[in-house]
Design a protein around this motif. Structure first.
Motif, PDB file in Angstrom:
ATOM      1  N   ARG A 131       4.606  -4.175   0.050  1.00 51.24           N
ATOM      2  CA  ARG A 131       5.916  -4.924  -0.482  1.00 51.24           C
ATOM      3  C   ARG A 131       4.894  -5.694  -0.684  1.00 51.24           C
ATOM      4  NH1 ARG A 131       8.770  -2.200   4.596  1.00 51.24           N
ATOM      5  NH2 ARG A 131      10.335  -1.043   3.239  1.00 51.24           N
ATOM      6  N   LEU A 132       3.768  -5.914  -0.097  1.00 52.23           N
ATOM      7  CA  LEU A 132       3.518  -7.515  -0.436  1.00 52.23           C
ATOM      8  C   LEU A 132       2.809  -7.453  -2.529  1.00 52.23           C
ATOM      9  CD1 LEU A 132       2.310 -10.168   0.678  1.00 52.23           C
ATOM     10  CD2 LEU A 132      -0.072  -8.232   1.288  1.00 52.23           C
ATOM     11  N   THR A 133       2.998  -6.406  -2.171  1.00 51.50           N
ATOM     12  CA  THR A 133       2.268  -6.645  -4.361  1.00 51.50           C
ATOM     13  C   THR A 133       3.312  -6.525  -4.737  1.00 51.50           C
ATOM     14  OG1 THR A 133       2.869  -3.966  -4.816  1.00 51.50           O
ATOM     15  CG2 THR A 133       0.638  -4.428  -3.747  1.00 51.50           C
ATOM     16  N   VAL A 134       4.812  -7.319  -4.112  1.00 52.15           N
ATOM     17  CA  VAL A 134       5.899  -8.079  -4.930  1.00 52.15           C
ATOM     18  C   VAL A 134       5.200  -9.637  -5.411  1.00 52.15           C
ATOM     19  CG1 VAL A 134       7.287  -9.104  -5.079  1.00 52.15           C
ATOM     20  CG2 VAL A 134       7.620  -7.016  -4.382  1.00 52.15           C
ATOM     21  N   SER A 135       4.602  -9.797  -4.488  1.00 50.72           N
ATOM     22  CA  SER A 135       3.622 -11.646  -4.707  1.00 50.72           C
ATOM     23  C   SER A 135       2.367 -11.525  -4.927  1.00 50.72           C
ATOM     24  CB  SER A 135       4.196 -12.229  -3.078  1.00 50.72           C
ATOM     25  OG  SER A 135       3.649 -11.718  -2.248  1.00 50.72           O
ATOM     26  N   HIS A 136       1.433 -11.119  -3.900  1.00 48.49           N
ATOM     27  CA  HIS A 136      -0.085 -10.763  -4.048  1.00 48.49           C
ATOM     28  C   HIS A 136      -0.880 -11.289  -3.426  1.00 48.49           C
ATOM     29  CE1 HIS A 136       0.773  -7.598  -7.887  1.00 48.49           C
ATOM     30  NE2 HIS A 136      -0.493  -7.336  -7.025  1.00 48.49           N
ATOM     31  N   ASP A 137       0.358 -12.649  -2.197  1.00 47.26           N
ATOM     32  CA  ASP A 137      -0.216 -13.666  -1.770  1.00 47.26           C
ATOM     33  C   ASP A 137       0.095 -13.491  -0.182  1.00 47.26           C
ATOM     34  OD1 ASP A 137      -0.373 -16.271  -1.108  1.00 47.26           O
ATOM     35  OD2 ASP A 137       1.822 -16.931  -1.947  1.00 47.26           O
ATOM     36  N   PRO A 138      -1.120 -12.803   0.706  1.00 47.56           N
ATOM     37  CA  PRO A 138      -1.694 -12.738   1.936  1.00 47.56           C
ATOM     38  C   PRO A 138      -1.728 -13.684   2.231  1.00 47.56           C
ATOM     39  CG  PRO A 138      -3.616 -12.142   0.271  1.00 47.56           C
ATOM     40  CD  PRO A 138      -2.653 -11.945  -0.935  1.00 47.56           C
ATOM     41  N   ALA A 139      -1.585 -13.762   3.822  1.00 46.53           N
ATOM     42  CA  ALA A 139      -1.715 -14.918   4.389  1.00 46.53           C
ATOM     43  C   ALA A 139      -2.923 -15.201   4.778  1.00 46.53           C
ATOM     44  CB  ALA A 139      -0.514 -14.684   6.278  1.00 46.53           C
ATOM     45  N   ASP A 140      -3.692 -15.940   5.233  1.00 47.44           N
ATOM     46  CA  ASP A 140      -5.121 -16.099   5.565  1.00 47.44           C
ATOM     47  C   ASP A 140      -6.001 -15.165   6.138  1.00 47.44           C
ATOM     48  OD1 ASP A 140      -5.092 -18.210   2.877  1.00 47.44           O
ATOM     49  OD2 ASP A 140      -4.899 -20.081   5.338  1.00 47.44           O
ATOM     50  N   ASP A 141      -5.449 -14.832   7.122  1.00 43.87           N
ATOM     51  CA  ASP A 141      -6.057 -13.947   8.354  1.00 43.87           C
ATOM     52  C   ASP A 141      -5.565 -12.579   8.314  1.00 43.87           C
ATOM     53  OD1 ASP A 141      -3.141 -13.926   9.343  1.00 43.87           O
ATOM     54  OD2 ASP A 141      -3.532 -14.577  10.680  1.00 43.87           O
ATOM     55  N   ASP A 142      -4.529 -11.889   6.951  1.00 44.48           N
ATOM     56  CA  ASP A 142      -4.856 -11.110   6.243  1.00 44.48           C
ATOM     57  C   ASP A 142      -5.197  -9.888   5.894  1.00 44.48           C
ATOM     58  OD1 ASP A 142      -3.096  -8.312   5.606  1.00 44.48           O
ATOM     59  OD2 ASP A 142      -1.596  -9.445   4.914  1.00 44.48           O
ATOM     60  N   THR A 143      -6.546  -9.416   6.755  1.00 49.38           N
ATOM     61  CA  THR A 143      -7.771  -8.627   6.084  1.00 49.38           C
ATOM     62  C   THR A 143      -7.015  -7.828   5.004  1.00 49.38           C
ATOM     63  OG1 THR A 143      -7.923  -7.266   7.988  1.00 49.38           O
ATOM     64  CG2 THR A 143      -9.225 -10.001   7.710  1.00 49.38           C
TER      65      THR A 143
END
Length: 229
Positions: A131-143
Motif C-alpha cells: 500500500r505504501l507504493t501509492v505514495s512512495h513516502d515512508p516515514a523517517d524510521d520506516d526502514t
C-alpha cells in the motif's frame, strides 16, 4: 497467459527466488503450509500479462535486484523477507485504467501469504508495504518502506536512453488515454515525486540515485509541459 510467461528467460531464477523468500518468511525452517511453487507461478503469470508494457516481469526482476544492491551496501531492512515479498506483490494486480491496483495487490498478498503459512504480523507488514507504493513516502524510521520504495523508484535514475525507454513503456500502458490528458496526468505524477522532501530514503539511494533521477524527471516534465530548452 501462462504460455507467454514461461518464455521469460529468468522464469526459473524467479521461481527459485520466490520459493526461497517464502521459506525465509516462514522463519527459515520451511514452516507449515502448501508448496510455494503454484503461488509463484500465478504471480509470474500476472506479471507477464500481455497488456503490460512497463509493469512487467523485467520490472519485478529490477526491483528485486535493486533490493539486493541496497542490502549489499548496508541498507538492510528490518524484515528483508517482508520487503522481498512486497516486491513480488506490489504490482501483482495492474490495470492502467483503475486506481485501486495497490489495494487489490495488498489484499491478494494477505490472502496468499495466509494460505502459505506466513505469520499474520509479517503478512500485515507485506500488505502495508504494498500500500505504501501509492505514495512512495515512508516515514523517517520506516526502514522496510525505505528499501522497497527506493528499489521501486530506482528506474528513475537510469541512464537517459534507458529512462526514455521506461517513459515510452509507461505511455504504451496508457495508450487508451488521449495525449493531452496523459501529459497532464504524467506531469502531475512527476511533480508529486519531485515535491517529496527526499525522493530516496536510503543513504545509498540519496547518494547514488537522487541526482540522476531528478535530472531525468525534470527533463521529462519540461518536455511534457513545453518548457524544454
Amino acid at each position: 497467459m501462462a504460455a507467454e510467461s514461461t518464455r521469460h528467460p529468468a522464469r526459473a531464477e524467479l521461481t527459485k527466488r520466490w520459493a526461497d523468500t517464502v521459506l525465509a518468511a516462514r522463519d527459515g525452517d520451511g514452516g507449515s503450509g502448501p508448496a510455494p511453487g503454484p503461488y509463484g507461478a500465478n504471480l509470474l503469470d500476472r506479471w507477464a500479462e500481455p497488456r503490460r508494457r512497463y509493469h512487467t516481469t523485467d520490472h519485478l526482476l529490477a526491483v528485486l535486484g535493486h533490493i539486493d544492491v541496497l542490502e549489499a551496501h548496508g541498507e538492510r531492512a528490518g524484515d528483508p523477507a517482508a520487503v522481498r515479498l512486497a516486491a513480488w506483490f506490489h504490482d501483482a494486480v495492474y490495470l492502467p485504467d483503475r486506481s485501486e491496483n495497490e489495494e487489490r495487490s495488498a489484499k491478494l498478498a494477505e490472502r496468499a501469504l495466509a494460505e502459505l503459512g506466513v505469520a499474520p504480523d509479517r503478512t500485515a507488514e507485506v500488505a502495508r508495504l504494498v500500500r505504501l507504493t501509492v505514495s512512495h513516502d515512508p516515514a523517517d524510521d520506516d526502514t522496510d518502506g525505505a528499501v522497497l520504495c527506493d528499489a521501486d523508484l530506482a528506474v528513475l535514475a537510469s541512464p537517459p536512453a534507458a529512462y526514455a525507454a521506461y517513459a515510452a513503456a509507461v505511455r504504451e500502458e496508457y495508450a487508451f488515454v488521449p495525449d493531452d490528458a496523459f501529459r497532464a496526468g504524467r506531469a502531475a505524477v512527476l511533480r508529486q515525486l519531485l515535491g517529496l522532501p527526499r525522493l530516496f530514503r536510503t543513504s545509498y539511494g540519496e547518494r547514488v540515485w537522487a541526482g540522476p533521477a531528478r535530472r531525468n524527471m525534470e527533463a521529462e516534465l519540461a518536455a511534457l509541459t513545453g518548457d524544454a530548452g
